[in-house]
Design a protein around this motif. Structure first.
Motif, PDB file in Angstrom:
ATOM      1  N   THR A   1      37.212  40.607  37.782  1.00  0.00           N
ATOM      2  CA  THR A   1      37.471  40.191  36.399  1.00  0.00           C
ATOM      3  C   THR A   1      38.970  40.094  36.150  1.00  0.00           C
TER       4      THR A   1
ATOM      5  N   SER B   1      54.319  35.819  33.254  1.00  0.00           N
ATOM      6  CA  SER B   1      53.237  36.745  32.919  1.00  0.00           C
ATOM      7  C   SER B   1      52.436  37.101  34.163  1.00  0.00           C
ATOM      8  N   LEU B   2      52.186  36.117  35.025  1.00  0.00           N
ATOM      9  CA  LEU B   2      51.449  36.395  36.260  1.00  0.00           C
ATOM     10  C   LEU B   2      52.251  37.308  37.183  1.00  0.00           C
TER      11      LEU B   2
ATOM     12  N   GLY C   1      49.923  45.454  38.285  1.00  0.00           N
ATOM     13  CA  GLY C   1      48.527  45.684  38.628  1.00  0.00           C
ATOM     14  C   GLY C   1      48.340  46.217  40.029  1.00  0.00           C
ATOM     15  N   GLY C   2      47.252  46.886  40.212  1.00  0.00           N
ATOM     16  CA  GLY C   2      46.865  47.334  41.545  1.00  0.00           C
ATOM     17  C   GLY C   2      45.784  46.435  42.054  1.00  0.00           C
ATOM     18  N   ALA C   3      44.731  47.002  42.556  1.00  0.00           N
ATOM     19  CA  ALA C   3      43.615  46.212  43.056  1.00  0.00           C
ATOM     20  C   ALA C   3      42.854  45.619  41.898  1.00  0.00           C
ATOM     21  N   THR C   4      42.324  44.435  42.105  1.00  0.00           N
ATOM     22  CA  THR C   4      41.536  43.797  41.074  1.00  0.00           C
ATOM     23  C   THR C   4      40.237  44.571  40.867  1.00  0.00           C
ATOM     24  N   ALA C   5      39.884  44.728  39.589  1.00  0.00           N
ATOM     25  CA  ALA C   5      38.653  45.457  39.305  1.00  0.00           C
ATOM     26  C   ALA C   5      37.446  44.660  39.782  1.00  0.00           C
TER      27      ALA C   5
ATOM     28  N   GLY D   1      52.128  40.724  35.827  1.00  0.00           N
ATOM     29  CA  GLY D   1      50.795  41.282  36.090  1.00  0.00           C
ATOM     30  C   GLY D   1      50.652  41.719  37.525  1.00  0.00           C
ATOM     31  N   ASP D   2      51.194  40.918  38.472  1.00  0.00           N
ATOM     32  CA  ASP D   2      51.123  41.263  39.890  1.00  0.00           C
ATOM     33  C   ASP D   2      51.921  42.533  40.182  1.00  0.00           C
TER      34      ASP D   2
ATOM     35  N   GLU E   1      41.563  43.991  35.802  1.00  0.00           N
ATOM     36  CA  GLU E   1      42.869  43.377  36.041  1.00  0.00           C
ATOM     37  C   GLU E   1      43.231  42.579  34.791  1.00  0.00           C
ATOM     38  N   CYS E   2      44.492  42.639  34.378  1.00  0.00           N
ATOM     39  CA  CYS E   2      44.902  41.962  33.136  1.00  0.00           C
ATOM     40  C   CYS E   2      46.209  41.215  33.321  1.00  0.00           C
ATOM     41  N   VAL E   3      46.306  40.110  32.671  1.00  0.00           N
ATOM     42  CA  VAL E   3      47.595  39.423  32.555  1.00  0.00           C
ATOM     43  C   VAL E   3      47.877  39.310  31.067  1.00  0.00           C
ATOM     44  N   ARG E   4      49.035  39.793  30.680  1.00  0.00           N
ATOM     45  CA  ARG E   4      49.400  39.704  29.257  1.00  0.00           C
ATOM     46  C   ARG E   4      50.431  38.599  29.095  1.00  0.00           C
TER      47      ARG E   4
END
Lengths: 123, 263
Positions: B52, A109-110, A117-121, A113-114, B72-75
């Protein structure tokens, strides 16, 4: 201590069960559905009663050595010990697999997500 | 429960930040579509510079879709429970080199402005694990008598088992971890009853645990999963786990910077 030989019907039933069950276990092991430890432990379910039925005198001697009055008590004790050992091993194995499963889910899952995902909010 | 190879984070954390402390707010969520957007908006409105991370624990509603637009999310590919979800966030914090991570529940019970209270308390005490207590300084979320008594008993057992300073709210999910705690909990984190048991583990393995008063809100949606006989069962099992932790061999938490480097 008893010195009764088992009835013919008992010998037949136990022999047939042992033969079929051992054949089933061996086939499973050859297909790698079971490992050697499983084969050994599960085969005890067939082997122990068979040993008591085919060798009643040896069973009597073993019962006498163990200090129990009836051989079948020794047989059920031995089977119970096998079942306990098997259940213990299965419980440990299930928990290990559960932990590995959870860790894999987290890592996958990580990684997903990586990748997504782009930059962390940042607030 | 020995650390295994799979327990090790996949990436080594970057070097510690030299300037301002990097804070990650971890929000574990399960079917929180009604609250998650509002919670993320509240965090962003603070303008405090917190990153977050929403950890969607296999929700079947629109939690992920709402959260991913704002954070940012991890599902998680399937439901792991609160312990597994929080540890996923901790692993993320560890691999991205955060100085602090703060767990904030996705149901909106934890006001985001209380993160600052945790950071300030940590700066004062240098605790590795800082718990936000709703009972210290008055019960701010008006919890039930049974819950308060349960917390009290668990806190007392924790105190007796670890000779730690008295905690008042060991079941609080609002908590802050520093780098040392992040490194420790990235390796192993309890999956049953994670809040009180993580405290027992932290104390057992030499982490400093402290508590600070925080304000909490009443739950707006949903109901607690721990009620009635479940609460009693919860308490008995937690107490047993805490006592069990006493017999664990100590392992040294892996720290990636010395205490003097702490901001």
């Amino acid at each position: 201590m008893t010195n009764h030989s088992p009835a013919l019907q008992t010998v037949i039933v136990v022999a047939v069960f042992a033969a079929f069950y051992m054949r089933h276990l061996l086939r499973r092991t050859l297909r790698e559905s079971l490992d050697l430890y499983d084969l050994f432990m599960l085969s005890m379910i067939a082997v122990v009663p068979a040993a008591f039925v085919f060798f009643p005198r040896a069973a009597d001697t073993a019962a006498e050595l163990a200090g129990v009055a009836f051989p079948f008590v020794l047989m059920f004790g031995a089977l119970l010990a096998v079942v306990f050992a098997l259940v213990h091993r299965l419980t440990v194995r299930i928990h290990r697999l559960e932990t590995q499963n959870r860790l894999l889910i987290q890592e996958v899952s990580l990684m997903r997500g990586d990748e997504a995902g782009g930059a962390t909010a940042r607030s | 429960l020995r650390p295994q190879s799979l327990d090790q984070p996949l990436t080594q954390p970057p070097a510690p930040s030299s300037g301002r402390a990097r804070v990650l707010v971890i929000i574990p969520c399960f079917n929180e579509a009604r609250m998650i957007g509002q919670l993320l908006d509240e965090i962003h409105k603070l303008g405090a510079g917190y990153d977050t991370l929403v950890v969607d624990d296999g929700s079947s509603d629109a939690t992920y879709e709402i959260a991913v637009a704002k954070s940012e999310c991890v599902r998680l590919i399937c439901n792991l429970g609160i312990g597994g979800a929080v540890q996923t966030g901790i692993k993320y914090a560890h691999s991205h080199g955060y100085d602090f991570c703060v767990q904030v529940d996705g149901d909106g019970q934890h006001p985001p402005d209380q993160v600052q209270a945790l950071l300030e308390a940590q700066a004062g005490t240098k605790a590795n694990l800082m718990i936000g207590s709703r009972y210290r300084g008055g019960d701010t979320d008006r919890s039930t008598w049974a819950r308060r008594q349960g917390s009290r008993i668990i806190a007392r057992v924790l105190g007796m088992a670890s000779h730690a300073a008295a905690l008042t709210d060991p079941t609080s999910g609002l908590r802050l971890m520093d780098r040392k705690a992040i490194a420790f909990f990235a390796q192993r984190y309890p999956h049953d009853f994670p809040e009180p048991i993580s405290i027992a583990w932290a104390l057992r393995h030499g982490l400093k645990v402290a508590e600070t008063p925080v304000r909490m809100r009443a739950r707006e949606h949903g109901t607690t999963s721990i009620a009635g006989l479940k609460a009693l069962s919860y308490m008995v099992r937690v107490v047993f786990y805490i006592l069990l932790a006493r017999f664990e061999p100590r392992i040294k938490p892996r720290d990636h910077r010395s205490e003097s480097d702490q901001p």
